[in-house]
Design a protein around this motif. Structure first.
Motif, short mmCIF file in Angstrom:
data_model
loop_
_atom_site.label_atom_id
_atom_site.label_comp_id
_atom_site.label_asym_id
_atom_site.label_seq_id
_atom_site.Cartn_x
_atom_site.Cartn_y
_atom_site.Cartn_z
N ASP A 76 1.88 -3.47 9.41
CA ASP A 76 2.19 -3.70 8.15
C ASP A 76 3.51 -4.20 7.83
N SER A 77 3.93 -5.37 7.22
CA SER A 77 4.90 -6.22 6.89
C SER A 77 5.70 -5.39 5.77
N HIS A 78 5.20 -4.50 5.05
CA HIS A 78 6.09 -3.82 3.99
C HIS A 78 5.94 -2.07 4.00
N HIS A 79 6.63 -1.77 5.21
CA HIS A 79 6.86 -0.31 5.23
C HIS A 79 5.48 0.35 5.45
N ASN A 80 4.48 0.12 5.78
CA ASN A 80 3.06 0.88 6.11
C ASN A 80 2.50 1.09 4.70
N TYR A 81 2.77 0.29 3.65
CA TYR A 81 2.18 0.25 2.17
C TYR A 81 0.82 0.49 2.30
N ASN A 82 0.00 -0.35 3.07
CA ASN A 82 -1.44 -0.25 3.42
C ASN A 82 -2.01 0.80 4.38
N HIS A 83 -1.19 1.96 4.65
CA HIS A 83 -1.72 2.84 5.58
C HIS A 83 -3.05 3.64 5.34
N GLY A 84 -3.12 3.90 3.82
CA GLY A 84 -4.38 4.42 3.19
C GLY A 84 -5.53 3.35 3.37
N ALA A 85 -5.20 2.08 3.07
CA ALA A 85 -6.24 1.14 3.33
C ALA A 85 -6.79 1.10 4.71
N ALA A 86 -5.74 1.22 5.59
CA ALA A 86 -6.29 1.25 6.97
C ALA A 86 -6.79 2.27 7.41
N GLU A 87 -6.91 3.56 7.07
CA GLU A 87 -7.59 4.55 7.22
C GLU A 87 -8.80 4.50 6.59
N MET A 88 -9.14 3.95 5.34
CA MET A 88 -10.43 3.91 4.99
C MET A 88 -11.28 2.83 5.83
N ALA A 89 -10.49 1.62 6.09
CA ALA A 89 -11.38 0.58 6.77
C ALA A 89 -11.66 1.06 8.22
N THR A 90 -10.96 1.91 8.77
CA THR A 90 -11.21 2.48 10.05
C THR A 90 -12.29 3.46 9.96
N SER A 91 -12.34 4.42 9.11
CA SER A 91 -13.37 5.18 8.75
C SER A 91 -14.83 4.32 8.25
N ASP A 92 -14.43 3.29 7.65
CA ASP A 92 -15.89 2.40 7.25
C ASP A 92 -16.38 1.93 8.30
N ILE A 93 -15.65 1.48 9.46
CA ILE A 93 -16.28 0.66 10.63
C ILE A 93 -16.82 1.58 11.49
N TYR A 94 -16.17 2.75 11.69
CA TYR A 94 -16.96 3.85 12.61
C TYR A 94 -18.13 4.43 11.87
N GLN A 95 -18.24 4.56 10.73
CA GLN A 95 -19.52 4.92 9.84
C GLN A 95 -20.29 3.96 10.22
N LEU A 96 -20.21 2.60 10.13
CA LEU A 96 -21.07 1.60 10.10
C LEU A 96 -21.70 1.70 11.71
#
Length: 142
Positions: A76-96
């Motif tokens: 993330d080029s802006h101080h980990n601003y999207n960390h929550g989105a990264a956690e959600m996407a990781t969870s979504d992919i593992y759930q799939l």
């Protein structure tokens, strides 16, 4: 002969996060197989912070998930601003993929933007670095 690293298109990620019906097993199976998740060793995921069809995104970042080593790295080029989105996407992919052990998302030291609008360019450059096997923390963009 090895499994491929898949670079997911942003529109597929949007479909995954916002439109895929979690209750439709045939829909999920078709989506997972169609984007090659079942035959991938890793996926590279462009992320936004958009949380619903009624909102807009304000930031892009990149997620690398190594499915063999159960590892999720967030660039993330802006101080980990999207960390929550990264956690959600990781969870979504593992759930799939019907995998129970979702890895912790690790924020990687990477080049940072100096303004509020270059996140898309940095996301592309981070993906290019991954594709070329460059070490991001020592790579200078300018």
């Amino acid at each position: 002969s090895g499994a491929a690293v898949r670079f997911l298109d942003a529109s597929l990620v949007s479909c995954l996060r916002l439109q895929l019906d979690d209750d439709d097993e045939d829909d999920i199976k078709g989506f997972v197989e169609g984007i090659g998740l079942t035959t991938s060793s890793a996926v590279v995921v462009p992320l936004t912070n958009r949380t619903s069809m009624d909102t807009h995104s304000t930031h892009w970042s990149l997620l690398y998930i190594d499915l063999n080593d159960n590892l999720a790295l967030h660039l993330d080029s802006h101080h980990n601003y999207n960390h929550g989105a990264a956690e959600m996407a990781t969870s979504d992919i593992y759930q799939l993929l019907k995998r129970a052990e979702v890895p912790e998302v690790i924020d990687v030291k990477c080049p940072q933007q100096e303004n509020g609008y270059d996140c898309g360019i940095f996301t592309i450059l981070h993906a290019q670095c991954l594709a070329e096997g460059k070490v991001l923390h020592s790579f200078r963009i300018f």
